[in-house]
Design a protein around this motif. Structure first.
Motif, PDB file in Angstrom:
ATOM      1  N   ARG A  39      -5.985  -4.813  -2.252  1.00 55.25           N
ATOM      2  CA  ARG A  39      -5.758  -5.909  -1.300  1.00 55.25           C
ATOM      3  C   ARG A  39      -6.042  -5.446   0.127  1.00 55.25           C
ATOM      4  N   GLY A  40      -6.662  -4.267   0.251  1.00 55.88           N
ATOM      5  CA  GLY A  40      -7.221  -3.872   1.534  1.00 55.88           C
ATOM      6  C   GLY A  40      -6.256  -3.214   2.509  1.00 55.88           C
ATOM      7  N   GLY A  41      -5.105  -2.760   2.030  1.00 55.40           N
ATOM      8  CA  GLY A  41      -4.145  -2.122   2.942  1.00 55.40           C
ATOM      9  C   GLY A  41      -4.747  -0.906   3.630  1.00 55.40           C
ATOM     10  N   HIS A  42      -5.343  -0.013   2.840  1.00 58.96           N
ATOM     11  CA  HIS A  42      -5.945   1.182   3.450  1.00 58.96           C
ATOM     12  C   HIS A  42      -7.169   0.801   4.287  1.00 58.96           C
ATOM     13  N   GLU A  58     -14.417   7.296 -15.176  1.00 57.48           N
ATOM     14  CA  GLU A  58     -14.768   6.798 -13.845  1.00 57.48           C
ATOM     15  C   GLU A  58     -14.338   7.796 -12.769  1.00 57.48           C
ATOM     16  N   THR A 101     -11.346   1.995  -3.636  1.00 54.88           N
ATOM     17  CA  THR A 101     -10.418   1.106  -4.363  1.00 54.88           C
ATOM     18  C   THR A 101      -9.808   0.112  -3.374  1.00 54.88           C
ATOM     19  N   MET A 143      -9.964  -4.611 -15.539  1.00 52.25           N
ATOM     20  CA  MET A 143      -9.947  -4.774 -14.080  1.00 52.25           C
ATOM     21  C   MET A 143     -11.073  -5.712 -13.672  1.00 52.25           C
ATOM     22  N   ASP A 176     -14.620  -2.324  -5.251  1.00 52.78           N
ATOM     23  CA  ASP A 176     -13.599  -2.707  -6.224  1.00 52.78           C
ATOM     24  C   ASP A 176     -14.294  -3.413  -7.365  1.00 52.78           C
ATOM     25  N   ARG A 177     -13.850  -3.114  -8.584  1.00 49.43           N
ATOM     26  CA  ARG A 177     -14.491  -3.771  -9.742  1.00 49.43           C
ATOM     27  C   ARG A 177     -13.811  -5.095 -10.067  1.00 49.43           C
ATOM     28  N   ASP A 224      -7.520   5.329  -4.269  1.00 50.33           N
ATOM     29  CA  ASP A 224      -6.105   5.009  -4.517  1.00 50.33           C
ATOM     30  C   ASP A 224      -6.098   4.416  -5.936  1.00 50.33           C
ATOM     31  N   ALA A 230     -18.032  -0.605  -9.968  1.00 49.55           N
ATOM     32  CA  ALA A 230     -17.142   0.505 -10.309  1.00 49.55           C
ATOM     33  C   ALA A 230     -17.391   1.633  -9.312  1.00 49.55           C
ATOM     34  N   PHE A 231     -16.342   2.381  -8.990  1.00 49.51           N
ATOM     35  CA  PHE A 231     -16.525   3.370  -7.920  1.00 49.51           C
ATOM     36  C   PHE A 231     -17.384   4.568  -8.326  1.00 49.51           C
ATOM     37  N   GLY A 273      -5.805   3.551 -10.146  1.00 48.10           N
ATOM     38  CA  GLY A 273      -4.987   2.717 -11.025  1.00 48.10           C
ATOM     39  C   GLY A 273      -5.097   1.248 -10.701  1.00 48.10           C
ATOM     40  N   GLN A 296      -2.644  -7.160 -10.007  1.00 49.20           N
ATOM     41  CA  GLN A 296      -3.145  -7.068 -11.391  1.00 49.20           C
ATOM     42  C   GLN A 296      -1.986  -6.995 -12.377  1.00 49.20           C
ATOM     43  N   THR A 315       0.835  -1.209   0.000  1.00 49.41           N
ATOM     44  CA  THR A 315       0.000   0.000   0.000  1.00 49.41           C
ATOM     45  C   THR A 315       0.868   1.257   0.000  1.00 49.41           C
TER      46      THR A 315
HETATM   47  C1  SAM Z   1      -3.883   0.842  -6.376  1.00 49.11           C
HETATM   48  S1  SAM Z   1      -5.051  -0.417  -6.103  1.00 49.11           S
HETATM   49  C2  SAM Z   1      -5.651  -0.066  -4.483  1.00 49.11           C
HETATM   50  C3  SAM Z   1      -4.800  -0.662  -3.412  1.00 49.11           C
HETATM   51  C4  SAM Z   1      -5.378  -0.545  -2.030  1.00 49.11           C
HETATM   52  N1  SAM Z   1      -5.459   0.817  -1.579  1.00 49.11           N
HETATM   53  C5  SAM Z   1      -4.564  -1.377  -1.048  1.00 49.11           C
HETATM   54  O1  SAM Z   1      -4.005  -0.790  -0.134  1.00 49.11           O
HETATM   55  O2  SAM Z   1      -4.511  -2.582  -1.203  1.00 49.11           O
HETATM   56  C6  SAM Z   1      -6.394   0.091  -7.094  1.00 49.11           C
HETATM   57  C7  SAM Z   1      -7.618  -0.827  -7.022  1.00 49.11           C
HETATM   58  O3  SAM Z   1      -8.724  -0.077  -7.473  1.00 49.11           O
HETATM   59  C8  SAM Z   1      -9.513  -0.838  -8.316  1.00 49.11           C
HETATM   60  N2  SAM Z   1     -10.152   0.103  -9.236  1.00 49.11           N
HETATM   61  C9  SAM Z   1      -9.555   0.931 -10.116  1.00 49.11           C
HETATM   62  N3  SAM Z   1     -10.473   1.662 -10.765  1.00 49.11           N
HETATM   63  C10 SAM Z   1     -11.678   1.298 -10.251  1.00 49.11           C
HETATM   64  C11 SAM Z   1     -13.019   1.722 -10.489  1.00 49.11           C
HETATM   65  N4  SAM Z   1     -13.305   2.666 -11.399  1.00 49.11           N
HETATM   66  N5  SAM Z   1     -13.993   1.169  -9.765  1.00 49.11           N
HETATM   67  C12 SAM Z   1     -13.725   0.223  -8.819  1.00 49.11           C
HETATM   68  N6  SAM Z   1     -12.480  -0.236  -8.568  1.00 49.11           N
HETATM   69  C13 SAM Z   1     -11.474   0.310  -9.273  1.00 49.11           C
HETATM   70  C14 SAM Z   1      -8.569  -1.788  -8.997  1.00 49.11           C
HETATM   71  O4  SAM Z   1      -9.257  -2.959  -9.393  1.00 49.11           O
HETATM   72  C15 SAM Z   1      -7.538  -2.055  -7.902  1.00 49.11           C
HETATM   73  O5  SAM Z   1      -7.878  -3.209  -7.165  1.00 49.11           O
END
Ligand code: SAM
Length: 312
Positions: free
Chosen positions: A41-44, A221, A38, A130, A62-63, A103, A85-86, A105, A110, A9
């Protein structure tokens, strides 16, 4: 398979502090609901849950089905995951959310799992979605899109100087030998069409970035989710956006700037200006130690704003 690939994260504590407003204090004004748009992997999300009060709530989006599978393992009753999608955060109650975190991208899993088709380093099917359960893969789109349209996507979303030669090479290849199917095929084709290499950068970097942004409608998005956040954030609610390239950061920066100033109606110069709906709180980059430990954090920029009480 969720869990096989790791994600480190970025700006973990900085983002959680910014979202909560006051470091190490659970929300002082009664139960609050936060959104992690987003989950990844759930860090935040996990760090935030550790800091929330017993009555607070966290809704994550998360999508990616693999991210959702990982989130489903969290049994904390304060937590809920949505496979959406967010931009769908627009459906949350108006003025009911204390903080929205994005967060942006792709996650490391992925990128690192060749099966997802995001990487020019590891060969895999040319997918890049995604959410592979819906929409067109990169291979499907590249098989039928018009050459000019391909060039435009690579130019606009990859800021690639050789967009047209790359698009023409893709077209020539599909006419001669059929559509591209793998990431290695595309990377090789791009390397042949890019004449000047940027030091330290694979010639396919910009093209892969462009296709990924297009296939996932990432910028649309982001714009929609930012607009929605204005509606769902309560007064003093925080908006925290971490971006990894200039196209995303420009959208976040302009959005915050646009809503952080009073707007005068030129046709009614004596009328009261429209009040600002956000207060910009600043911009944070990862510290040198974080960049050294996690090189993927080097391009991160976090922007923070607070919702005012002003209506539209
Ligand atoms: C950079 S990672 C987030 C990592 C997270 N903060 C962590 O600590 O594990 C971005 C995540 O956002 C998701 N994502 C990106 N664009 C999205 C959208 N428009 N809607 C939903 N999820 C999205 C991606 O599938 C990805 O799993």
């Amino acid at each position: 398979m969720a869990g096989t690939w790791q994600h480190t994260t970025v700006l973990l504590n900085e983002a959680v502090d910014a979202l909560l407003g006051k470091p190490d204090t659970p929300s002082a004004t009664g139960p609050a609901t936060y959104v992690d748009a987003t989950f990844g992997r759930g860090g935040h999300s996990r760090a935030l849950l550790a800091r929330l009060g017993p009555q607070d709530r966290l809704i994550a989006f998360d999508r990616d089905p693999e991210a959702v599978a990982e989130a489903s393992a969290i049994t904390d009753p304060r937590f809920a995951i949505r496979h959406e999608a967010f931009s769908q955060l627009a459906g949350l109650p108006a003025a009911g959310i204390a903080g929205v975190l994005m967060d942006l991208g792709v996650s490391s899993p992925q990128i690192d799992d060749p099966v997802r088709g995001f990487s020019f380093r590891n060969d895999g099917p040319l997918d890049m979605r995604m959410d592979p359960t819906r929409g067109q893969s990169a291979a499907q789109w590249l098989a039928t899109a018009d050459t000019q349209q391909i060039a435009q996507v690579i130019r606009d979303y990859g800021e690639e100087r050789f967009a047209l030669p790359i698009a023409k090479a893709i077209d020539a290849r599909r006419q001669e030998r059929g559509p591209l199917a793998t990431t290695a095929e595309l990377a090789q084709l791009v390397a042949g069409a890019v004449k000047t290499r940027e030091p330290g950068q694979d010639p396919a970097t910009r093209t892969f970035q462009a296709l990924r942004i297009f296939i996932n409608a990432e910028l649309e998005e982001l714009q929609q989710a930012l607009e929605a956040s204005l509606n769902v954030l309560q007064p003093h609610g925080r908006l925290v956006v971490i971006s990894f390239h200039s196209l995303e950061d420009r959208i976040a920066k302009q959005f915050i700037a646009q809503h952080s100033r009073e707007v005068y109606d030129r046709r009614a110069p004596f009328a009261a200006p429209k009040a600002m709906r956000l207060k910009a709180l600043g911009r944070i980059r990862p510290a040198a130690a974080e960049v050294a430990a996690n090189p993927r954090s080097r391009s991160a920029i976090m922007r923070v704003a607070e919702r005012t009480g002003a209506q539209a």
